[in-house]
Design a protein around this motif. Structure first.
Motif, PDB file in Angstrom:
ATOM      1  N   TYR A  74       0.913  -1.265  -0.064  1.00 14.15           N
ATOM      2  CA  TYR A  74      -0.138  -0.038  -0.120  1.00 14.15           C
ATOM      3  C   TYR A  74       0.704   1.342  -0.059  1.00 14.15           C
ATOM      4  O   TYR A  74       0.418   2.471   0.282  1.00 14.15           O
ATOM      5  N   PHE A  75       2.112   1.264  -0.295  1.00 20.14           N
ATOM      6  CA  PHE A  75       2.902   2.380  -0.392  1.00 20.14           C
ATOM      7  C   PHE A  75       3.070   3.125   1.155  1.00 20.14           C
ATOM      8  O   PHE A  75       3.155   4.383   1.222  1.00 20.14           O
ATOM      9  N   HIS A  76       3.041   2.301   2.101  1.00 22.59           N
ATOM     10  CA  HIS A  76       3.050   3.066   3.471  1.00 22.59           C
ATOM     11  C   HIS A  76       4.228   2.936   4.217  1.00 22.59           C
ATOM     12  O   HIS A  76       4.615   3.802   5.137  1.00 22.59           O
ATOM     13  N   VAL A  77       5.459   2.252   3.643  1.00 21.58           N
ATOM     14  CA  VAL A  77       6.651   2.354   4.436  1.00 21.58           C
ATOM     15  C   VAL A  77       7.184   3.920   4.409  1.00 21.58           C
ATOM     16  O   VAL A  77       7.731   4.156   5.638  1.00 21.58           O
ATOM     17  N   TYR A 140       7.833   1.098  -8.546  1.00 25.90           N
ATOM     18  CA  TYR A 140       8.913   0.728  -7.460  1.00 25.90           C
ATOM     19  C   TYR A 140       8.964   2.127  -6.866  1.00 25.90           C
ATOM     20  O   TYR A 140       9.262   2.229  -5.446  1.00 25.90           O
ATOM     21  N   LEU A 141       9.077   3.135  -7.577  1.00 28.20           N
ATOM     22  CA  LEU A 141       9.483   4.569  -6.897  1.00 28.20           C
ATOM     23  C   LEU A 141       8.262   5.048  -5.901  1.00 28.20           C
ATOM     24  O   LEU A 141       8.518   6.004  -5.289  1.00 28.20           O
ATOM     25  N   PHE A 142       7.031   4.578  -6.173  1.00 27.15           N
ATOM     26  CA  PHE A 142       6.099   5.314  -5.345  1.00 27.15           C
ATOM     27  C   PHE A 142       6.155   4.655  -3.965  1.00 27.15           C
ATOM     28  O   PHE A 142       5.888   5.359  -2.937  1.00 27.15           O
ATOM     29  N   SER A 143       7.056   3.584  -3.793  1.00 26.40           N
ATOM     30  CA  SER A 143       7.261   2.777  -2.459  1.00 26.40           C
ATOM     31  C   SER A 143       8.408   4.112  -1.800  1.00 26.40           C
ATOM     32  O   SER A 143       8.206   3.867  -0.507  1.00 26.40           O
ATOM     33  N   LEU A 144       9.145   4.522  -2.503  1.00 31.23           N
ATOM     34  CA  LEU A 144       9.956   5.285  -2.072  1.00 31.23           C
ATOM     35  C   LEU A 144       9.439   6.775  -1.390  1.00 31.23           C
ATOM     36  O   LEU A 144       9.882   7.352  -0.539  1.00 31.23           O
ATOM     37  N   PHE A 145       8.420   7.331  -1.810  1.00 33.28           N
ATOM     38  CA  PHE A 145       7.754   8.261  -1.724  1.00 33.28           C
ATOM     39  C   PHE A 145       6.576   8.290  -0.536  1.00 33.28           C
ATOM     40  O   PHE A 145       6.274   9.149   0.366  1.00 33.28           O
ATOM     41  N   ARG A 154      -2.158  12.185  -7.370  1.00 30.41           N
ATOM     42  CA  ARG A 154      -1.035  12.811  -7.993  1.00 30.41           C
ATOM     43  C   ARG A 154      -0.117  11.462  -8.716  1.00 30.41           C
ATOM     44  O   ARG A 154       0.466  11.461  -9.428  1.00 30.41           O
ATOM     45  N   MET A 155      -0.457  10.217  -7.922  1.00 28.52           N
ATOM     46  CA  MET A 155       0.137   8.781  -8.547  1.00 28.52           C
ATOM     47  C   MET A 155      -0.523   8.823 -10.079  1.00 28.52           C
ATOM     48  O   MET A 155       0.019   8.429 -10.921  1.00 28.52           O
ATOM     49  N   HIS A 156      -1.621   9.365  -9.967  1.00 31.01           N
ATOM     50  CA  HIS A 156      -2.700   9.020 -11.182  1.00 31.01           C
ATOM     51  C   HIS A 156      -1.962   9.704 -12.370  1.00 31.01           C
ATOM     52  O   HIS A 156      -1.778   9.482 -13.281  1.00 31.01           O
ATOM     53  N   PHE A 157      -1.663  11.125 -12.186  1.00 29.85           N
ATOM     54  CA  PHE A 157      -1.349  11.965 -13.140  1.00 29.85           C
ATOM     55  C   PHE A 157       0.342  11.588 -13.503  1.00 29.85           C
ATOM     56  O   PHE A 157       0.608  11.664 -14.496  1.00 29.85           O
ATOM     57  N   ILE A 158       0.830  11.148 -12.469  1.00 26.68           N
ATOM     58  CA  ILE A 158       2.392  10.779 -12.929  1.00 26.68           C
ATOM     59  C   ILE A 158       2.423   9.682 -13.805  1.00 26.68           C
ATOM     60  O   ILE A 158       3.044   9.339 -14.848  1.00 26.68           O
ATOM     61  N   PHE A 194      19.599   3.764  -9.971  1.00 22.66           N
ATOM     62  CA  PHE A 194      20.626   4.658  -8.738  1.00 22.66           C
ATOM     63  C   PHE A 194      19.814   4.891  -7.538  1.00 22.66           C
ATOM     64  O   PHE A 194      20.277   4.947  -6.593  1.00 22.66           O
ATOM     65  N   THR A 195      18.600   5.389  -7.843  1.00 22.08           N
ATOM     66  CA  THR A 195      17.692   5.914  -6.835  1.00 22.08           C
ATOM     67  C   THR A 195      17.397   4.689  -5.907  1.00 22.08           C
ATOM     68  O   THR A 195      17.360   4.731  -4.841  1.00 22.08           O
ATOM     69  N   LEU A 196      17.008   3.475  -6.362  1.00 23.87           N
ATOM     70  CA  LEU A 196      16.859   2.194  -5.671  1.00 23.87           C
ATOM     71  C   LEU A 196      17.972   1.858  -4.833  1.00 23.87           C
ATOM     72  O   LEU A 196      17.857   1.425  -3.763  1.00 23.87           O
ATOM     73  N   LEU A 197      19.240   2.008  -5.349  1.00 20.50           N
ATOM     74  CA  LEU A 197      20.503   1.455  -4.851  1.00 20.50           C
ATOM     75  C   LEU A 197      20.798   2.366  -3.651  1.00 20.50           C
ATOM     76  O   LEU A 197      21.022   2.154  -2.415  1.00 20.50           O
ATOM     77  N   ILE A 198      20.567   3.823  -3.838  1.00 19.97           N
ATOM     78  CA  ILE A 198      20.809   4.789  -2.690  1.00 19.97           C
ATOM     79  C   ILE A 198      19.805   4.457  -1.688  1.00 19.97           C
ATOM     80  O   ILE A 198      20.040   4.691  -0.406  1.00 19.97           O
ATOM     81  N   ALA A 199      18.440   4.030  -1.961  1.00 16.47           N
ATOM     82  CA  ALA A 199      17.524   4.074  -0.935  1.00 16.47           C
ATOM     83  C   ALA A 199      17.773   2.619  -0.159  1.00 16.47           C
ATOM     84  O   ALA A 199      17.664   2.620   1.051  1.00 16.47           O
ATOM     85  N   GLY A 200      18.354   1.653  -0.854  1.00 13.39           N
ATOM     86  CA  GLY A 200      18.976   0.451   0.000  1.00 13.39           C
ATOM     87  C   GLY A 200      20.227   0.692   0.870  1.00 13.39           C
ATOM     88  O   GLY A 200      20.255   0.095   1.865  1.00 13.39           O
TER      89      GLY A 200
END
Length: 428
Positions: A74-77, A140-145, A154-158, A194-200
């Protein structure tokens, strides 16, 4: 249903005459990635089919989708919700997988030329799977935000910004016979990895930490919308062609990108090198995409239970599946030089379901549609549309394999690199 044929005699005849033409203006791709891919493909055994490479890359994106979704459905993290944690190794694995999938996507055509197995099926298979991959990578990126910084609206329009960036490239080719490879594609794939690696490495909370008082989510949105407007060259180019003064004004600000846009569609009409379709036919591929956007946006705002906020992942899967089906049908039409669909059959199913969900039952004395029922409709849509889309893809691939006398995932001994006209296919 399973015996239904999707390709007509005109489609198959068009594929026989198909010639792949593309222009890659990305210096990053030309001077860095292609030399790298040329080196990598040397290590691929000659018995490995190009389509198997393509499919392997696609499955890595699916694996990422399932893996991240397991920990953060649910993109809650990123919201800091108690009990929701994505292990850092998951994000690191996802980042590596994105880069590997990107690399496999870059070497499949090179493997086809190396093994002499280039066919129109390779391009169709590649781009068809890409239309689905574009959904997964964005999720994937939605989980980071998280949903606090990035609400469902905003997810919808992105999401539709991503859809258009992919679709308009094929819209351009449908009208000009030339595939203009987006220069932003390489940067997007590198950025995602790169974003996923940095987040990890540093933790996903890094991407909800404000920079100059503004969260990274806002910066990402702005970059996507601005870059999207610059890379949506087919529609803009048509406007340039119709309104020369508008071009002069825009070129003052955007310069080189707009000159590239003008070069393809505008020049194709000026020099009569494109399809020379009347305006209503030129825009025909856009009708189902705008229809999808309209129906899904209506559901988003009129849902009695705010269904996208309840389950954004499945809401995006529904729109993404329909979008992929629309894209695949356009790709088939452009490659076979046939008329594309002005609407999509899946949209009728979707529209019917949405009308049920937003129907004002209380006005007629009935109880309002409950959340349980609306979620059931959403999940049913995911199942039905996914099966239907899979059947379409499976059938088209099977029909093309039968027509060309090839197998999708294996290389036949002594398979020729030439099409039925005896001319070598080109596919990057």
């Amino acid at each position: 249903m399973w015996s239904k044929k999707y390709l007509s005699a005109d489609h198959l005849a068009g594929f026989d005459k198909y010639k792949y033409t593309c222009v890659d203006t990305s210096w990053f791709s030309s001077y860095i990635m292609h030399p790298f891919w040329n080196w990598i493909v040397k290590f691929v055994p000659p018995y490995v089919a190009p389509n198997l490479i393509t499919f392997s890359g696609f499955m890595l994106t699916v694996f990422n989708y399932i893996l991240i979704g397991y920990y953060d459905y649910y993109f809650h993290v990123a919201n800091g919700t108690e009990g929701y944690v994505i292990p850092r190794w998951v994000l690191i694995v996802a980042g590596i997988n994105v880069f590997v999938a990107y690399t496999l996507d870059g070497i499949d055509g090179k493997q086809a030329r190396k093994t002499g197995t280039s066919t129109p099926l390779g391009e169709l298979f590649d781009h068809g799977l890409d239309s689905y991959s574009s959904i997964f990578i964005m999720i994937y990126l939605f989980s980071l935000f998280g949903t606090n910084d990035l609400p469902a609206v905003r997810m919808h329009f992105i999401t539709y910004c991503v859809y258009l960036n992919f679709y308009l490239t094929h819209f351009e080719k449908y009208n000009t016979n030339v595939l203009f490879l987006p220069y932003a594609y390489d940067y997007v794939m590198w950025s995602c990895s790169f974003t996923l690696l940095i987040a990890g490495i540093f933790g996903p909370k890094l991407f909800v930490t404000p920079i100059f008082g503004i969260t990274p989510t806002v910066y990402v949105e702005l970059i996507m919308y601005v870059s999207g407007s610059l890379t949506s060259h087919p529609v803009i180019a048509w406007n340039i062609y119709k309104y020369d003064m508008k071009y002069k004004l825009l070129s003052t600000f955007f310069g080189y990108p707009l000159k590239l846009m003008q070069q393809f569609i505008c020049r194709s009409y000026r020099d009569k090198t494109g399809k020379m379709r009347p305006m209503i036919e030129l825009f025909r591929p856009l009708y189902p995409v705008f229809g999808l956007f309209a129906v899904s946006t209506i559901w988003l705002f009129l849902s009695p239970n705010d269904i996208m906020a309840v389950d954004p992942r499945m809401f995006i899967m529904v729109t993404g599946t329909i979008f992929s089906n629309i894209s695949c049908r356009l790709i088939v039409a452009q490659m076979s030089d046939t008329r594309t669909d002005g609407w999509n059959s899946q949209l009728w199913i979707y529209l019917f379901a949405v009308l049920i969900c937003i129907f004002p039952f209380p006005l007629f004395g009935y109880q309002r549609l409950t959340l349980v029922v609306e979620k059931y409709i959403l999940y049913t849509l995911v199942g039905i549309l996914s099966i239907q889309h899979f059947h379409y893809g499976y059938s088209v691939v099977s029909e093309m394999c039968q027509h060309f006398g090839i197998k999708c995932f294996t290389i036949k001994p002594k398979q020729s690199a030439r099409d039925k006209n005896g001319e070598a296919m080109q596919f990057v």
